[in-house]
Design a protein around this motif. Structure first.
Motif, PDB file in Angstrom:
ATOM      1  N   PHE A 182       0.835  -1.194   0.000  1.00 33.85           N
ATOM      2  CA  PHE A 182       0.000   0.000   0.000  1.00 33.85           C
ATOM      3  C   PHE A 182       0.874   1.249   0.000  1.00 33.85           C
ATOM      4  O   PHE A 182       1.922   1.298   0.647  1.00 33.85           O
ATOM      5  CB  PHE A 182      -0.890   0.040   1.241  1.00 33.85           C
ATOM      6  N   PHE A 183       0.378   2.282  -0.686  1.00 34.50           N
ATOM      7  CA  PHE A 183       1.079   3.563  -0.779  1.00 34.50           C
ATOM      8  C   PHE A 183       0.250   4.649  -0.111  1.00 34.50           C
ATOM      9  O   PHE A 183      -0.853   4.963  -0.549  1.00 34.50           O
ATOM     10  CB  PHE A 183       1.340   3.926  -2.249  1.00 34.50           C
ATOM     11  N   THR A 184       0.753   5.217   0.966  1.00 35.00           N
ATOM     12  CA  THR A 184       0.243   6.383   1.700  1.00 35.00           C
ATOM     13  C   THR A 184      -1.272   6.543   1.572  1.00 35.00           C
ATOM     14  O   THR A 184      -1.770   7.387   0.839  1.00 35.00           O
ATOM     15  CB  THR A 184       0.954   7.672   1.251  1.00 35.00           C
ATOM     16  N   VAL A 185      -1.989   5.732   2.332  1.00 33.26           N
ATOM     17  CA  VAL A 185      -3.448   5.704   2.263  1.00 33.26           C
ATOM     18  C   VAL A 185      -4.031   6.850   3.088  1.00 33.26           C
ATOM     19  O   VAL A 185      -3.568   7.140   4.186  1.00 33.26           O
ATOM     20  CB  VAL A 185      -3.974   4.360   2.787  1.00 33.26           C
ATOM     21  N   TYR A 186      -5.055   7.500   2.548  1.00 38.37           N
ATOM     22  CA  TYR A 186      -5.713   8.594   3.265  1.00 38.37           C
ATOM     23  C   TYR A 186      -7.205   8.570   2.967  1.00 38.37           C
ATOM     24  O   TYR A 186      -7.658   7.929   2.006  1.00 38.37           O
ATOM     25  CB  TYR A 186      -5.116   9.957   2.849  1.00 38.37           C
ATOM     26  N   GLY A 187      -7.978   9.272   3.801  1.00 41.75           N
ATOM     27  CA  GLY A 187      -9.412   9.376   3.576  1.00 41.75           C
ATOM     28  C   GLY A 187     -10.178   9.416   4.877  1.00 41.75           C
ATOM     29  O   GLY A 187      -9.589   9.415   5.967  1.00 41.75           O
ATOM     30  N   PRO A 188     -11.517   9.458   4.817  1.00 47.01           N
ATOM     31  CA  PRO A 188     -12.350   9.488   6.023  1.00 47.01           C
ATOM     32  C   PRO A 188     -12.063   8.314   6.939  1.00 47.01           C
ATOM     33  O   PRO A 188     -11.769   7.213   6.481  1.00 47.01           O
ATOM     34  CB  PRO A 188     -13.773   9.427   5.461  1.00 47.01           C
ATOM     35  N   ARG A 219       5.041  11.882  -2.090  1.00 46.19           N
ATOM     36  CA  ARG A 219       4.340  10.658  -1.731  1.00 46.19           C
ATOM     37  C   ARG A 219       3.274  10.339  -2.778  1.00 46.19           C
ATOM     38  O   ARG A 219       2.683  11.236  -3.391  1.00 46.19           O
ATOM     39  CB  ARG A 219       3.656  10.801  -0.359  1.00 46.19           C
ATOM     40  N   ASP A 220       3.033   9.033  -2.938  1.00 47.12           N
ATOM     41  CA  ASP A 220       1.963   8.557  -3.807  1.00 47.12           C
ATOM     42  C   ASP A 220       0.720   8.400  -2.925  1.00 47.12           C
ATOM     43  O   ASP A 220       0.422   7.324  -2.425  1.00 47.12           O
ATOM     44  CB  ASP A 220       2.366   7.228  -4.439  1.00 47.12           C
ATOM     45  N   PHE A 221       0.026   9.518  -2.704  1.00 47.78           N
ATOM     46  CA  PHE A 221      -1.155   9.523  -1.834  1.00 47.78           C
ATOM     47  C   PHE A 221      -2.296   8.767  -2.517  1.00 47.78           C
ATOM     48  O   PHE A 221      -2.684   9.100  -3.645  1.00 47.78           O
ATOM     49  CB  PHE A 221      -1.585  10.952  -1.526  1.00 47.78           C
ATOM     50  N   THR A 222      -2.852   7.771  -1.818  1.00 46.30           N
ATOM     51  CA  THR A 222      -3.867   6.896  -2.419  1.00 46.30           C
ATOM     52  C   THR A 222      -5.129   6.912  -1.572  1.00 46.30           C
ATOM     53  O   THR A 222      -5.089   6.605  -0.370  1.00 46.30           O
ATOM     54  CB  THR A 222      -3.328   5.460  -2.548  1.00 46.30           C
ATOM     55  N   TYR A 223      -6.246   7.260  -2.193  1.00 45.22           N
ATOM     56  CA  TYR A 223      -7.509   7.371  -1.474  1.00 45.22           C
ATOM     57  C   TYR A 223      -8.009   5.990  -1.049  1.00 45.22           C
ATOM     58  O   TYR A 223      -7.863   4.990  -1.772  1.00 45.22           O
ATOM     59  CB  TYR A 223      -8.548   8.074  -2.348  1.00 45.22           C
ATOM     60  N   ILE A 224      -8.616   5.925   0.115  1.00 43.36           N
ATOM     61  CA  ILE A 224      -8.999   4.658   0.722  1.00 43.36           C
ATOM     62  C   ILE A 224      -9.898   3.821  -0.186  1.00 43.36           C
ATOM     63  O   ILE A 224      -9.740   2.588  -0.273  1.00 43.36           O
ATOM     64  CB  ILE A 224      -9.675   4.895   2.102  1.00 43.36           C
ATOM     65  N   ASP A 225     -10.846   4.416  -0.884  1.00 44.60           N
ATOM     66  CA  ASP A 225     -11.738   3.635  -1.751  1.00 44.60           C
ATOM     67  C   ASP A 225     -10.971   2.952  -2.876  1.00 44.60           C
ATOM     68  O   ASP A 225     -11.347   1.851  -3.315  1.00 44.60           O
ATOM     69  CB  ASP A 225     -12.831   4.527  -2.344  1.00 44.60           C
TER      70      ASP A 225
END
Length: 338
Positions: A182-188, A219-225
């Motif tokens: 996984f790459f830098t996961v973000y989101g609600p 960073r490769d920010f990746t949305y949780i969905d």
């Protein structure tokens, strides 16, 4: 499918469980709900799952991966068809402070997962690895064919170890295993120790944010969905031995065993300063920045090559960074009532 999701009270585990339930699967979730960060957030995620229309197909157990007898009993009792291991002691910087917790959860605990899958003939084990395994490698974008033998944190070393442990089990017992970097996961519902949550909290309080490496890290920010979509697409695709695997010139991402490694990322790299600017726009507030040098264990940049995943599943990330940050800010304001 009858799926075990470990770390179900965690950020990714919560979202994956909700998606699996929505897709009609039954899920048992486990978590030790430790106090690495706010336990109430974990409890609230579980409350959200309990309120879903499909909640009758979900059961949660408070269980620690390091509890060998407890894990063995769970596997024997449930007869899981699939396992997704997301439970781990997370965080690069914390691994410099409390290494023991990483050895217990990420090595001993993962060993119990492997044994449970082996003893009970689970059809497919997917497990969370991390982009941090690329370590000192500076070739961009990061490819699963790249060498990952130079980790720069204990956290990264434990994730690399998980990949190797799974390969050994796959080779010895024909156990299908897939590792997910996984790459830098973000989101609600994201973790409070990660940059987006930390920055948002500081900005709304009028406090300075700590910006490492003068904000020039990428960073490769990746949305949780998008992360969840990648996992869901891979779940039914248990790998077999790669017929083209050449032991004289081995592909680092495949094997003569039923084992594979994939990157799941946004396939873009964004400078931290640009990430902060997008957050400022979403909040309608300016950040006070405390510029700091690079931290031990950090890397300069991450960027995911997702070609293997896309070729196999058709996966393509669909959430632009600004849209993802805006969704997080909406959730943050509602959850913290600001």
């Amino acid at each position: 499918m009858h799926v075990l999701v470990t770390g179900a009270a965690g950020f990714i585990g919560y979202h994956l469980t909700a998606r699996l339930l929505a897709d009609g699967h039954s899920v048992v979730g486990i978590d030790n709900c430790n106090d690495y960060y706010d336990v109430q957030l974990k409890k609230d995620r579980l409350s959200q799952l309990a309120a879903l229309p499909q909640a009758g197909h979900f059961r949660f157990e408070a269980l620690d991966l390091a509890d060998g007898p407890g894990m063995a009993a769970l596997f024997a009792r449930e007869g899981f068809s699939h396992v997704v291991n997301l439970a781990a002691q997370a965080g690069v910087r914390y691994s410099l402070i409390n290494p023991e917790s990483y050895l217990s959860a990420n090595l001993v605990g993962f060993g119990h997962i492997l044994e449970g899958c082996r003893q009970n003939k689970v059809g497919h084990l997917l497990f969370a690895s991390s982009s941090s395994v690329y370590g000192l490698n500076t070739a961009q974008p990061y490819s699963v064919q790249h060498n990952v033998d130079h980790p720069v944190s204990l956290y990264a070393a434990t994730k690399k170890s998980n990949e190797l442990m799974a390969h050994a089990y796959s080779h010895l017992y024909g156990m299908p295993c897939t590792g997910l970097r996984f790459f830098t996961v973000y989101g609600p519902w994201g973790r409070p120790d990660m940059a987006l949550h930390l920055f948002t909290t500081a900005i709304v309080r009028g406090e300075p944010i700590k910006v490492f490496n003068q904000g020039h890290m990428r960073r490769d920010f990746t949305y949780i969905d998008d992360i969840v979509e990648g996992v869901v697409r891979l779940l039914p695709l248990a790998p077999g031995p790669d017929p083209s695997f050449d032991p004289a010139a081995p592909n680092a991402a495949t094997s003569s065993a039923p084992w594979r490694i994939y990157n799941i990322g946004n396939n873009q790299t964004v400078e931290l300063n640009d990430f902060i600017a997008a957050l400022e726009d979403a909040l309608g507030m300016k950040a006070r920045k405390e510029m700091l040098p690079m931290q031990p264990g950090d890397v300069q940049a991450t960027w995911a090559d997702i070609n293997d995943l896309t070729t196999l599943t058709g996966f393509a990330p669909s959430t632009p960074l600004r849209e993802g940050i805006a969704r997080f800010v909406d959730w943050y304001k509602e959850y913290y009532k600001i």
